[in-house]
Scaffold this motif. Structure first.
Motif, PDB file in Angstrom:
ATOM      1  N   ARG A 262       0.851  -1.185   0.000  1.00  0.00           N
ATOM      2  CA  ARG A 262       0.000   0.000   0.000  1.00  0.00           C
ATOM      3  C   ARG A 262       0.891   1.240   0.000  1.00  0.00           C
ATOM      4  O   ARG A 262       1.729   1.401   0.891  1.00  0.00           O
ATOM      5  N   ILE A 263       0.728   2.096  -0.990  1.00  0.00           N
ATOM      6  CA  ILE A 263       1.584   3.271  -1.137  1.00  0.00           C
ATOM      7  C   ILE A 263       0.742   4.478  -1.543  1.00  0.00           C
ATOM      8  O   ILE A 263      -0.324   4.336  -2.147  1.00  0.00           O
ATOM      9  N   ASP A 264       1.240   5.658  -1.195  1.00  0.00           N
ATOM     10  CA  ASP A 264       0.644   6.902  -1.669  1.00  0.00           C
ATOM     11  C   ASP A 264       1.573   7.507  -2.708  1.00  0.00           C
ATOM     12  O   ASP A 264       2.798   7.548  -2.509  1.00  0.00           O
ATOM     13  N   VAL A 265       1.006   7.985  -3.816  1.00  0.00           N
ATOM     14  CA  VAL A 265       1.811   8.453  -4.941  1.00  0.00           C
ATOM     15  C   VAL A 265       1.318   9.809  -5.425  1.00  0.00           C
ATOM     16  O   VAL A 265       0.176  10.201  -5.183  1.00  0.00           O
ATOM     17  N   ARG A 266       2.221  10.508  -6.127  1.00  0.00           N
ATOM     18  CA  ARG A 266       1.856  11.731  -6.837  1.00  0.00           C
ATOM     19  C   ARG A 266       1.699  11.399  -8.305  1.00  0.00           C
ATOM     20  O   ARG A 266       2.546  10.705  -8.882  1.00  0.00           O
ATOM     21  N   ILE A 267       0.627  11.873  -8.898  1.00  0.00           N
ATOM     22  CA  ILE A 267       0.348  11.655 -10.312  1.00  0.00           C
ATOM     23  C   ILE A 267       0.129  13.010 -10.972  1.00  0.00           C
ATOM     24  O   ILE A 267      -0.077  14.017 -10.282  1.00  0.00           O
ATOM     25  N   PRO A 268       0.175  13.103 -12.314  1.00  0.00           N
ATOM     26  CA  PRO A 268      -0.029  14.397 -12.972  1.00  0.00           C
ATOM     27  C   PRO A 268      -1.374  15.014 -12.604  1.00  0.00           C
ATOM     28  O   PRO A 268      -2.384  14.312 -12.453  1.00  0.00           O
ATOM     29  N   VAL A 329       6.488   7.763  -5.799  1.00  0.00           N
ATOM     30  CA  VAL A 329       6.100   7.277  -4.471  1.00  0.00           C
ATOM     31  C   VAL A 329       6.365   8.369  -3.442  1.00  0.00           C
ATOM     32  O   VAL A 329       7.493   8.854  -3.310  1.00  0.00           O
ATOM     33  N   LEU A 330       5.331   8.752  -2.719  1.00  0.00           N
ATOM     34  CA  LEU A 330       5.459   9.759  -1.673  1.00  0.00           C
ATOM     35  C   LEU A 330       5.532   9.152  -0.284  1.00  0.00           C
ATOM     36  O   LEU A 330       6.237   9.646   0.578  1.00  0.00           O
ATOM     37  N   ASP A 331       4.780   8.093  -0.070  1.00  0.00           N
ATOM     38  CA  ASP A 331       4.689   7.511   1.273  1.00  0.00           C
ATOM     39  C   ASP A 331       4.548   6.004   1.173  1.00  0.00           C
ATOM     40  O   ASP A 331       3.515   5.493   0.747  1.00  0.00           O
ATOM     41  N   VAL A 332       5.601   5.292   1.552  1.00  0.00           N
ATOM     42  CA  VAL A 332       5.564   3.826   1.489  1.00  0.00           C
ATOM     43  C   VAL A 332       4.830   3.231   2.678  1.00  0.00           C
ATOM     44  O   VAL A 332       4.445   2.061   2.648  1.00  0.00           O
ATOM     45  N   VAL A 333       4.624   4.017   3.723  1.00  0.00           N
ATOM     46  CA  VAL A 333       3.914   3.507   4.898  1.00  0.00           C
ATOM     47  C   VAL A 333       2.410   3.525   4.650  1.00  0.00           C
ATOM     48  O   VAL A 333       1.704   2.548   4.899  1.00  0.00           O
ATOM     49  N   ALA A 334       1.913   4.658   4.125  1.00  0.00           N
ATOM     50  CA  ALA A 334       0.488   4.788   3.789  1.00  0.00           C
ATOM     51  C   ALA A 334      -0.394   4.208   4.894  1.00  0.00           C
ATOM     52  O   ALA A 334      -1.155   3.265   4.691  1.00  0.00           O
ATOM     53  N   ALA A 335      -0.275   4.797   6.079  1.00  0.00           N
ATOM     54  CA  ALA A 335      -1.018   4.305   7.239  1.00  0.00           C
ATOM     55  C   ALA A 335      -2.523   4.346   6.984  1.00  0.00           C
ATOM     56  O   ALA A 335      -3.024   5.244   6.296  1.00  0.00           O
ATOM     57  N   ALA A 343      -8.134  11.201   5.472  1.00  0.00           N
ATOM     58  CA  ALA A 343      -7.624  11.140   4.102  1.00  0.00           C
ATOM     59  C   ALA A 343      -7.318  12.537   3.577  1.00  0.00           C
ATOM     60  O   ALA A 343      -6.287  12.766   2.930  1.00  0.00           O
ATOM     61  N   ALA A 344      -8.199  13.492   3.853  1.00  0.00           N
ATOM     62  CA  ALA A 344      -7.987  14.855   3.378  1.00  0.00           C
ATOM     63  C   ALA A 344      -6.764  15.485   4.036  1.00  0.00           C
ATOM     64  O   ALA A 344      -5.963  16.170   3.378  1.00  0.00           O
ATOM     65  N   LEU A 358       8.637  12.006   8.517  1.00  0.00           N
ATOM     66  CA  LEU A 358       8.879  12.272   9.932  1.00  0.00           C
ATOM     67  C   LEU A 358       7.907  13.321  10.453  1.00  0.00           C
ATOM     68  O   LEU A 358       7.420  13.234  11.580  1.00  0.00           O
ATOM     69  N   ARG A 359       7.603  14.308   9.610  1.00  0.00           N
ATOM     70  CA  ARG A 359       6.657  15.349  10.022  1.00  0.00           C
ATOM     71  C   ARG A 359       5.276  14.754  10.229  1.00  0.00           C
ATOM     72  O   ARG A 359       4.537  15.164  11.119  1.00  0.00           O
ATOM     73  N   SER A 360       4.912  13.780   9.407  1.00  0.00           N
ATOM     74  CA  SER A 360       3.588  13.170   9.497  1.00  0.00           C
ATOM     75  C   SER A 360       3.516  12.137  10.619  1.00  0.00           C
ATOM     76  O   SER A 360       2.559  12.111  11.394  1.00  0.00           O
ATOM     77  N   LEU A 361       4.542  11.290  10.718  1.00  0.00           N
ATOM     78  CA  LEU A 361       4.529  10.213  11.705  1.00  0.00           C
ATOM     79  C   LEU A 361       4.975  10.690  13.087  1.00  0.00           C
ATOM     80  O   LEU A 361       4.702  10.046  14.086  1.00  0.00           O
ATOM     81  N   ARG A 362       5.759  11.781  13.124  1.00  0.00           N
ATOM     82  CA  ARG A 362       6.204  12.452  14.342  1.00  0.00           C
ATOM     83  C   ARG A 362       7.302  11.719  15.086  1.00  0.00           C
ATOM     84  O   ARG A 362       8.324  12.296  15.410  1.00  0.00           O
TER      85      ARG A 362
END
Length: 574
Positions: A262-268, A329-335, A343-344, A358-362
């Motif tokens: 499960r990953i979060d990605v940037r697309i056009p 790939v922006l986030d490989v953790v995708a919690a 989500a927003a 690190l900023r997101s997971l703290r």
């Protein structure tokens, strides 16, 4: 060694050109030779004019075998882009260029083939114009003829120039496997393009989460002990059956990659992804469900896990409409999301100039952050953990407030237990309390403001004074609990005096802190050895006190119990 992959429309002469360059046909399958069509990846090599070896990965041009094409292009550090002089730019030319761009390959040489059939100049001009519109303004190009040999020597020179750039030294390996076979006497062998890192014989790697050992290495058919990227390499693996391995798996350095489905990605921003795509990364091609998150972000749920880093480039293929979408790939953790609005919020963090996990997971384990592909600052590291600087400052301020409130609510014991601080701050490790303590002091497992360190609360000091007045006349005559309560000394208050070192607790009796040394002085005056009764009489106390006191002295080596149950003072000569 240097490595380059071919790209270009079907029948534009990629394999024929490689045969002219290397003297070897990259088409190795009987079906390929029968049909005159490249179906799977081919591998040949040549010696460059500067004396170094250049390995080619030849890819199919036909759209039916596009997955194989992408498996060859995705892992290549450079591309030999082939366009035929008699046909010019074609649909698969555009698709292959889209793949090259999606995987972030910047080094390229253009070879306009079949120059014996048509003037290559117009096609060179139009091709370079197309590339320039996509930001490629310095691509070398040459017209060639595999049949006559025209331009082939010049192409060799251009290949030498384009492939000179090398990767930075690294011990982090990810070898995407493109072939698997069994060799007599050696066992299982896998091949791939080593894009980064260094492989060594005897190394322990991971394959789909399982540990494997490198038995041997070959480069261009020569056995070697070590291979540095970039290179084409064959890896002989110990104790694993070739039937357990397939193209698309990766050999990786343990604990340095995040294995995830499960990953979060940037697309056009102008692309609306379908609900399902085929994800290409390295030699892997896996189906994924797509959940849009923001205007340019989406979450992919992969049918099979991959070893990834934040920043990896992917190609998303919409097989239904034939679209190709680049993705990063922006986030490989995708919690997972647990609350409405998660989500927003996460999508907003992903749209930063550079997403920082690190900023997101703290708070993250250092090894996990490294496995995500991040390079955390040592200033933010605290033992096994890394804390986001902004979050650490927030925790420090919060802890100061908690400790101050605890001191007001518990005047007898103003120090907050470190374990309680961990619970209130929801820290994953009690050792992290020290990392966010700021100006607070930790003493005997408790947190104090700097101005309260070593300070005894007034109520505790007063209780100790009351106790001292009560026992000073007969220091070894410990008050009973009813008497202690008459003096206003509750069990909690008395416990605070003991913690402060103002009262000594021996078993269930309480004495002044200097009682043990005073007792030894008295007992040293008795005939040695002495009995319990003699000690009780000399100390003017009761059996309730003398027995635990003598046991306390025994434990600390001030007296010694003899087999006949009498005792001696240890430094006595008797």
């Amino acid at each position: 060694m240097r490595v380059i992959a071919t790209a270009g429309h079907v029948d534009h002469g990629k394999s024929t050109l490689l045969t002219a360059l290397t003297g070897r046909d990259p088409d190795r399958l009987a079906e390929e030779k029968r049909r005159g069509l490249t179906i799977d990846l081919g591998f040949v090599s040549m010696r460059l004019p500067d004396g170094e070896d250049l390995a080619f990965v030849d890819v199919p041009g036909h759209r039916r075998y596009f997955a194989n094409t992408l498996a060859g292009i995705a892992t290549a550090p450079a591309v030999l882009f082939v366009v035929a002089a008699d046909e010019g730019w074609q649909p698969q030319s555009q698709e292959h260029l889209a793949a090259v761009d999606a995987f972030g390959i910047r080094r390229m040489v253009v070879a306009v083939t079949k120059s014996d059939l048509a003037d290559p100049a117009p096609v060179i001009t139009s091709t370079l114009e197309r590339l320039a519109r996509g930001g490629r303004t310095d691509v070398p190009a040459v017209g060639v003829s595999a049949r006559s040999g025209a331009g082939v020597d010049r192409l060799r020179e251009l290949l030498s120039d384009v492939t000179t750039a090398s990767t930075e030294p690294s011990d982090v390996v990810r070898l995407w496997i493109d072939r698997v076979f069994t060799m007599a006497g050696s066992g299982t062998v896998v091949t791939g393009t080593l894009g980064a890192g260094t492989l060594r014989t005897g190394s322990q790697l991971e394959l789909s989460g399982e540990t494997v050992s490198v038995r041997g290495l070959h480069c261009l058919g020569v056995a070697v002990d070590q291979v540095e990227a970039p290179a084409r390499v064959a890896v002989n693996l110990r104790r694993i059956d070739a039937r357990e391995i397939r193209r698309g798996q990766a050999l990786v350095t343990p604990n340095r990659w995040w294995r995830t489905d499960r990953i979060d990605v940037r697309i056009p921003t102008d692309a609306t992804p379908p609900t399902e795509v085929l994800v290409h990364c390295g030699t892997a091609a896996v189906v994924a469900r797509v959940r849009p998150l923001g205007d340019e972000t989406a979450r992919l749920s992969l049918s099979s896990p991959l070893e990834l880093h934040n920043g990896d480039r992917l190609l998303l293929r919409d097989t239904g409409r034939g679209r190709l979408l680049p993705a990063v790939v922006l986030d490989v953790v995708a919690a997972p999301f647990h609350r409405r609005g998660d989500a927003a919020l996460h999508a907003a963090s992903l749209t930063d100039d550079r997403y920082q996990p690190l900023r997101s997971l703290r708070i993250v384990r250092h090894r996990d952050l490294v496995a995500m592909g991040e390079s955390p600052s040592e200033d933010d590291r605290h033992g096994d953990w890394v804390i986001d600087p902004d979050h650490r400052r927030t925790l420090t301020d919060r802890l100061a407030e908690l400790v101050d409130r605890h001191g007001r609510d518990h005047p007898l014991d103003p120090g907050m237990p470190v374990s309680r601080a961990r619970q209130l701050l929801r820290l994953p490790d009690v050792d992290l309390v020290a990392a966010v303590a700021g100006t607070l002091h930790i003493q005997r497992g408790r947190l104090y403001p700097a101005d309260r360190v070593g300070r005894i609360p007034e109520a505790v000091a007063a209780a100790a004074s009351t106790f001292g007045d009560a026992v000073r006349a007969r220091p070894f005559h410990s008050p009973t609990w009813p008497r202690l309560r008459e003096l206003g000394l509750s069990p909690d208050l008395l416990s605070r005096t003991v913690s402060a070192g103002l009262v000594l607790r021996v078993g269930d009796v309480h004495l002044l802190p200097d009682a043990p040394q005073s007792a030894v002085t008295v007992l040293r005056g008795l005939p040695q050895p002495f009995t319990v009764a003699q000690a009780r009489e000399a100390l003017d106390t009761t059996r309730r006190v003398v027995i635990p006191l003598l046991e306390y002295l025994d434990d600390r080596g001030l007296t010694r119990l003899l087999p006949d149950h009498r005792r001696v003072v240890v430094d006595s000569d008797a």
